[in-house]
Design a protein around this motif. Structure first.
Motif, PDB file in Angstrom:
ATOM      1  N   ILE A 107       0.832  -1.207   0.000  1.00  0.00           N
ATOM      2  CA  ILE A 107       0.000   0.000   0.000  1.00  0.00           C
ATOM      3  C   ILE A 107       0.863   1.253   0.000  1.00  0.00           C
ATOM      4  N   PHE A 108       1.982   1.221   0.716  1.00  0.00           N
ATOM      5  CA  PHE A 108       2.890   2.371   0.727  1.00  0.00           C
ATOM      6  C   PHE A 108       3.392   2.671  -0.684  1.00  0.00           C
ATOM      7  N   ILE A 109       3.781   1.637  -1.415  1.00  0.00           N
ATOM      8  CA  ILE A 109       4.282   1.830  -2.780  1.00  0.00           C
ATOM      9  C   ILE A 109       3.174   2.358  -3.686  1.00  0.00           C
ATOM     10  N   LEU A 110       1.959   1.842  -3.533  1.00  0.00           N
ATOM     11  CA  LEU A 110       0.835   2.339  -4.329  1.00  0.00           C
ATOM     12  C   LEU A 110       0.598   3.821  -4.071  1.00  0.00           C
ATOM     13  N   MET A 111       0.559   4.216  -2.802  1.00  0.00           N
ATOM     14  CA  MET A 111       0.322   5.618  -2.476  1.00  0.00           C
ATOM     15  C   MET A 111       1.473   6.503  -2.947  1.00  0.00           C
ATOM     16  N   TYR A 112       2.678   5.966  -2.933  1.00  0.00           N
ATOM     17  CA  TYR A 112       3.841   6.722  -3.399  1.00  0.00           C
ATOM     18  C   TYR A 112       3.709   7.054  -4.884  1.00  0.00           C
ATOM     19  N   PHE A 113       3.280   6.078  -5.673  1.00  0.00           N
ATOM     20  CA  PHE A 113       3.110   6.315  -7.102  1.00  0.00           C
ATOM     21  C   PHE A 113       1.941   7.262  -7.376  1.00  0.00           C
ATOM     22  N   PHE A 182       6.962  -2.826  12.911  1.00  0.00           N
ATOM     23  CA  PHE A 182       7.287  -2.571  11.502  1.00  0.00           C
ATOM     24  C   PHE A 182       6.040  -2.124  10.742  1.00  0.00           C
ATOM     25  N   THR A 183       4.938  -2.834  10.943  1.00  0.00           N
ATOM     26  CA  THR A 183       3.698  -2.487  10.248  1.00  0.00           C
ATOM     27  C   THR A 183       3.210  -1.108  10.656  1.00  0.00           C
ATOM     28  N   PHE A 184       3.316  -0.784  11.934  1.00  0.00           N
ATOM     29  CA  PHE A 184       2.879   0.526  12.416  1.00  0.00           C
ATOM     30  C   PHE A 184       3.690   1.647  11.767  1.00  0.00           C
ATOM     31  N   ILE A 185       4.999   1.467  11.662  1.00  0.00           N
ATOM     32  CA  ILE A 185       5.855   2.501  11.071  1.00  0.00           C
ATOM     33  C   ILE A 185       5.503   2.712   9.598  1.00  0.00           C
ATOM     34  N   VAL A 186       5.311   1.615   8.865  1.00  0.00           N
ATOM     35  CA  VAL A 186       4.965   1.747   7.448  1.00  0.00           C
ATOM     36  C   VAL A 186       3.587   2.385   7.288  1.00  0.00           C
ATOM     37  N   CYS A 187       2.631   2.004   8.134  1.00  0.00           N
ATOM     38  CA  CYS A 187       1.296   2.612   8.066  1.00  0.00           C
ATOM     39  C   CYS A 187       1.347   4.097   8.403  1.00  0.00           C
ATOM     40  N   LEU A 188       2.243   4.471   9.294  1.00  0.00           N
ATOM     41  CA  LEU A 188       2.428   5.893   9.583  1.00  0.00           C
ATOM     42  C   LEU A 188       2.934   6.621   8.341  1.00  0.00           C
ATOM     43  N   GLY A 189       3.846   5.984   7.613  1.00  0.00           N
ATOM     44  CA  GLY A 189       4.310   6.566   6.357  1.00  0.00           C
ATOM     45  C   GLY A 189       3.197   6.684   5.336  1.00  0.00           C
ATOM     46  N   ILE A 190       2.317   5.691   5.285  1.00  0.00           N
ATOM     47  CA  ILE A 190       1.176   5.746   4.366  1.00  0.00           C
ATOM     48  C   ILE A 190       0.265   6.914   4.721  1.00  0.00           C
ATOM     49  N   THR A 191       0.038   7.111   6.016  1.00  0.00           N
ATOM     50  CA  THR A 191      -0.804   8.224   6.457  1.00  0.00           C
ATOM     51  C   THR A 191      -0.194   9.566   6.059  1.00  0.00           C
ATOM     52  N   LEU A 192       1.120   9.692   6.165  1.00  0.00           N
ATOM     53  CA  LEU A 192       1.784  10.931   5.753  1.00  0.00           C
ATOM     54  C   LEU A 192       1.642  11.157   4.249  1.00  0.00           C
ATOM     55  N   PHE A 233      -5.651   4.320   8.705  1.00  0.00           N
ATOM     56  CA  PHE A 233      -5.480   4.874  10.052  1.00  0.00           C
ATOM     57  C   PHE A 233      -6.112   3.954  11.091  1.00  0.00           C
ATOM     58  N   LEU A 234      -7.274   3.406  10.774  1.00  0.00           N
ATOM     59  CA  LEU A 234      -7.909   2.451  11.676  1.00  0.00           C
ATOM     60  C   LEU A 234      -7.040   1.212  11.839  1.00  0.00           C
ATOM     61  N   GLY A 235      -6.373   0.811  10.751  1.00  0.00           N
ATOM     62  CA  GLY A 235      -5.470  -0.331  10.832  1.00  0.00           C
ATOM     63  C   GLY A 235      -4.321  -0.091  11.791  1.00  0.00           C
ATOM     64  N   MET A 236      -3.830   1.154  11.863  1.00  0.00           N
ATOM     65  CA  MET A 236      -2.781   1.478  12.830  1.00  0.00           C
ATOM     66  C   MET A 236      -3.281   1.274  14.255  1.00  0.00           C
ATOM     67  N   PHE A 237      -4.508   1.692  14.516  1.00  0.00           N
ATOM     68  CA  PHE A 237      -5.089   1.517  15.845  1.00  0.00           C
ATOM     69  C   PHE A 237      -5.231   0.034  16.180  1.00  0.00           C
ATOM     70  N   VAL A 238      -5.719  -0.743  15.217  1.00  0.00           N
ATOM     71  CA  VAL A 238      -5.882  -2.180  15.437  1.00  0.00           C
ATOM     72  C   VAL A 238      -4.530  -2.843  15.652  1.00  0.00           C
ATOM     73  N   ASP A 239      -3.511  -2.353  14.946  1.00  0.00           N
ATOM     74  CA  ASP A 239      -2.167  -2.899  15.107  1.00  0.00           C
ATOM     75  C   ASP A 239      -1.655  -2.669  16.524  1.00  0.00           C
ATOM     76  N   VAL A 240      -1.951  -1.501  17.085  1.00  0.00           N
ATOM     77  CA  VAL A 240      -1.558  -1.216  18.468  1.00  0.00           C
ATOM     78  C   VAL A 240      -2.305  -2.139  19.427  1.00  0.00           C
ATOM     79  N   VAL A 241      -3.594  -2.369  19.155  1.00  0.00           N
ATOM     80  CA  VAL A 241      -4.380  -3.279  19.991  1.00  0.00           C
ATOM     81  C   VAL A 241      -3.757  -4.669  20.001  1.00  0.00           C
ATOM     82  N   SER A 242      -3.289  -5.115  18.831  1.00  0.00           N
ATOM     83  CA  SER A 242      -2.714  -6.457  18.744  1.00  0.00           C
ATOM     84  C   SER A 242      -1.426  -6.583  19.548  1.00  0.00           C
TER      85      SER A 242
END
Length: 342
Positions: A107-113, A182-192, A233-242
């Motif tokens: 998803i990060f690569i998709l959003m980057y393009f 790792f997933t949280f950091i990448v999702c943070l990049g996606i949010t940015l 963004f919701l996925g980041m929250f769920v990742d923290v829950v996990s």
């Protein structure tokens, strides 16, 4: 209810079997529907070509759904079924530990393009670099799966269904935490990237408004970007829950539903729906002069247009800055128009 840690089926009570069926249904539907969507992107002549990074995102969810359903395919999903073999459990555990990092990188690569297309900066990549970026999600999957495989073979007693009711899992907190971080950091990049994309669209809208021109920004485009951003963004929250409640069912149900969300976001595009309505004839196509005047480099990273015959064979051509009307038509094909080949 699903946020409460659950140890086994006894503590889950009567909700165990229904939740298992829902989880299996979400994953199975996502696999089938996303495969149909990918085949439509690749084979249908009525659908404009999609960028490989978008197809990559769809395929990561297809693979994750297959990995999640290994017990189901092996006839070991229900509690009343025979216990899965150690080799099946280890195989599923190893594969599943790589899917969250794989999703996030894809998803990060998709959003980057997409950001490169919208901003007009031009992501200039040779064919080799493009293949590396498209292969990054699968390389990430391989690394985490390899680590899980090594640990599972070293500690086979920690691989079972007691830690996770829906599938086999490795009860090893350091690896689980590393995957979540790792997933949280990448999702943070996606949010940015999503934030930069929103700012770019806003500046474009404001400048054209001051010039007295039509904004040319399609509402559907904004809704798709916003919906995808909220879901990430919701996925980041769920990742923290996990990380803090590793036996909670919330992450499992969320990620099982994620594939269906991806399908709904990209399958609701007009040209895809038109391709599936095969009994209907195509409406006459009207191409504006602005559509035919774009440079050949625009199509190299296009998510919704075919490559012209005289375009370079690699991905190194520069991208001219697109106007908003082209953005809506080319990136997401929101108006359902096939683009004429220059």
């Amino acid at each position: 209810m699903i946020f409460v840690p659950r140890v086994d089926q006894a503590e889950m009570g009567k909700s165990a079997i229904p939740l298992l069926y829902v989880w299996i249904s979400f994953n199975l539907l996502a696999v089938i529907l996303l495969l149909i969507l990918v085949l439509t992107f690749l084979l249908s002549k009525r659908v404009t070509k999609r960028h490989p990074s978008l197809i990559n995102v769809c395929m990561t969810w297809v693979l994750s759904g297959i990995y999640s359903l290994l017990l189901f395919f092996g006839g070991r999903a229900k509690p009343t079924d025979p216990q899965p073999s150690s080799s099946l459990c280890i195989a599923q555990t190893s594969l599943l530990y790589g899917i969250l990092p794989m999703w996030s990188v894809a998803i990060f690569i998709l959003m980057y393009f997409i950001l490169g297309i919208v901003s007009g900066n031009g992501r200039n990549f040779g064919r080799g670099k493009m293949f590396v970026m498209l292969g990054a999600p699968y390389l990430t999957q391989f690394c985490f799966s390899l680590a899980a495989l090594v640990l599972s073979l070293k500690h086979p007693s920690k691989v079972n269904r007691e830690h996770r009711f829906f599938y086999c899992a490795l009860h090893y907190d350091p690896l689980s935490n590393a995957m979540s971080i790792f997933t949280f950091i990448v999702c943070l990049g996606i949010t940015l990237l999503e934030f930069q994309l929103a700012m770019c669209l806003y500046r474009n809208w404001r400048m054209r408004g001051r010039a007295g021109q039509s904004t040319g920004i399609d509402l559907q485009l904004l809704l798709r970007v916003f919906a995808f951003g909220v879901f990430i963004f919701l996925g980041m929250f769920v990742d923290v829950v996990s990380m803090f409640s590793q036996r909670s069912l919330a992450p499992d149900m969320y990620f099982a539903f994620a594939g269906l969300v991806t399908f709904l976001v990209f399958a609701s595009q007009s040209d895809v729906l038109r391709a599936w309505c095969f009994w209907r004839k195509d409406d006459p196509i009207h191409v504006s002069p602005a559509d035919t005047s774009r440079g050949s480099g625009w199509t190299n990273l296009d998510l919704g247009s075919e490559k012209p015959n005289n375009a370079p064979s690699d991905f190194s051509a520069s991208l001219p800055s697109p106007v908003p009307a082209q953005l809506a038509a080319h990136v997401h094909d929101l108006h359902g128009r096939e683009l004429a080949t220059p």
